[in-house]
Design an enzyme around this catalytic site. Structure first.
Site, short mmCIF file in Angstrom:
data_model
loop_
_atom_site.label_atom_id
_atom_site.label_comp_id
_atom_site.label_asym_id
_atom_site.label_seq_id
_atom_site.Cartn_x
_atom_site.Cartn_y
_atom_site.Cartn_z
N GLU A 41 0.86 -1.18 0.00
CA GLU A 41 0.00 0.00 0.00
C GLU A 41 0.90 1.23 0.00
O GLU A 41 1.63 1.48 0.96
CB GLU A 41 -0.89 0.01 1.25
CG GLU A 41 -1.95 -1.07 1.24
CD GLU A 41 -2.83 -1.02 2.48
OE1 GLU A 41 -3.92 -1.62 2.44
OE2 GLU A 41 -2.43 -0.40 3.48
N ASP A 52 -6.39 7.62 10.34
CA ASP A 52 -5.10 7.13 10.80
C ASP A 52 -4.78 7.58 12.21
O ASP A 52 -5.10 8.70 12.63
CB ASP A 52 -4.00 7.62 9.84
CG ASP A 52 -4.09 6.94 8.50
OD1 ASP A 52 -4.26 5.71 8.47
OD2 ASP A 52 -4.02 7.64 7.47
N TYR A 167 -11.05 -5.25 2.15
CA TYR A 167 -10.30 -4.84 3.33
C TYR A 167 -11.24 -4.85 4.53
O TYR A 167 -12.13 -4.03 4.64
CB TYR A 167 -9.76 -3.43 3.10
CG TYR A 167 -8.75 -2.90 4.09
CD1 TYR A 167 -8.96 -2.95 5.46
CD2 TYR A 167 -7.57 -2.32 3.64
CE1 TYR A 167 -8.03 -2.44 6.36
CE2 TYR A 167 -6.63 -1.81 4.52
CZ TYR A 167 -6.87 -1.87 5.88
OH TYR A 167 -5.94 -1.37 6.77
#
Length: 264
Positions: A41, A52, A167
Site C-alpha cells: 500500500e 489514521d 479490506y
C-alpha cells in the site's frame, strides 16, 4: 495486472511515501517485497488523515514537510514497478488528492505507472458513482473498507464494488498498533464471505507475529501498517530498508512458528 496474493497467508504492507524521503521509500518498498510482502500500500501523505492513528499521522507530517505529492507517489510507483514486476501496488489515499489531480488524469497516470489498484479511505461505496467507472476503464482494482458495524446490505454493496480483495477493518477507530485483535474480526470476515469470493485481508492493529498468525487463521491475508511505519520512524537513517526487511522476515517466520504450535 490485478492485485494477487502469491503466498498463503498473504501480507499487505503499508508505507507512507516520502517518509522520511522518496528515495528511502523506494528502498523500503523493494525491501518489503523481497522480505515477502505480496501487496504494497503506497500511502499518499495527507494533511487531515482522519482514519489514521498517531504513528501514520506523524509519518504524513514528515512526508508533507518534505513536499511529497500524489504525483511523486505515482512516479515512485513507476520506479518500483520497473524493479518488481510481480508485486501488487495499491495507491492508498484520501479522496481530496485524487480530486485535485483529476480522477481521470489520476487513473490514466496510475495505470501508466504500473499501479494495480486504489483504496480511497474516505470514499463511501454509496458515493463512488463517478469514481468506479473511471477506475474500471483504466483497469485499476478498487478496494473498499468493510467495518464490523457495516450492516449486511452495505457489506454486499462493498463486495460488489471491490476488486482485488476486500479490506476488513478489525475494529472501529483509527489505525495503530494494539495488544489484542478485536474478537469481532473473525465474524466480520465470515459475513464478508457470504457476499464475495474475493480474498479478504484484515487490517488495523496488527503488528506482531502472534497477531499475524491469529488473523490469517481465518482471513486470506493480514495488513500491517503502523508497525512498519514505526520501524521506519525508529530506524537509524540509511538503515530503514534493512530494518523493515528484518521486521517482515521476523513477522512471517514467527507467524509460521505460532501457527505450527497451535496445530500440535
Amino acid at each position: 495486472m490485478a492485485l494477487q496474493f502469491h503466498r498463503k497467508p498473504g501480507l499487505v504492507a503499508y508505507i507512507t511515501c516520502g517518509d522520511p524521503d522518496l528515495a528511502t521509500s523506494r528502498e523500503v518498498v523493494l525491501s518489503a517485497i523481497r522480505a515477502g510482502a505480496d501487496i504494497i500500500e503506497l500511502g499518499v501523505p495527507f494533511s487531515d488523515p482522519v482514519a489514521d492513528g498517531p504513528v501514520i499521522q506523524r509519518a504524513s507530517e514528515r512526508a508533507l514537510r518534505g513536499g511529497t505529492t500524489l504525483a511523486d507517489v505515482l512516479n515512485l510507483a513507476k520506479e518500483i514497478r520497473a524493479q518488481a514486476p510481480r508485486a501488487g501496488l495499491l495507491v492508498f489515499s484520501y479522496l481530496n488528492p485524487l480530486v485535485r489531480l483529476g480522477l481521470q488524469h489520476f487513473a490514466d497516470t496510475a495505470k501508466a505507472a504500473g499501479v494495480d489498484g486504489v483504496l480511497v479511505t474516505d470514499l463511501p461505496v454509496e458515493e463512488a458513482g463517478e469514481y468506479l467507472p473511471i477506475m474500471r476503464k483504466a483497469e485499476l482494482d478498487t478496494v473498499f473498507l468493510a467495518a464490523p458495524t457495516s450492516p449486511d446490505e452495505r457489506l454486499n454493496a462493498i463486495c460488489e464494488a471491490s476488486r482485488g480483495f476486500v479490506y476488513a477493518v478489525s475494529r472501529t477507530g483509527v489505525t495503530g498498533t494494539r495488544q489484542e485483535i478485536a474478537s469481532d474480526a473473525s465474524s466480520l470476515v465470515s459475513r464478508i464471505r457470504d457476499f464475495t469470493k474475493l480474498p479478504v485481508a484484515v487490517g488495523f492493529g496488527i503488528s506482531n507475529a502472534q497477531q499475524f498468525a491469529e488473523v490469517t487463521s481465518f482471513a486470506d491475508a493480514a495488513i500491517v501498517g503502523s508497525g512498519i511505519v514505526q520501524v521506519i520512524e525508529r530506524a537509524e537513517h540509511g538503515r530503514e530498508a534493512e530494518a523493515v526487511y528484518d521486521f517482515i522476515g521476523n513477522l512471517l517466520h514467527g507467524a509460521g512458528q505460532a501457527a505450527q504450535s497451535t496445530t500440535k
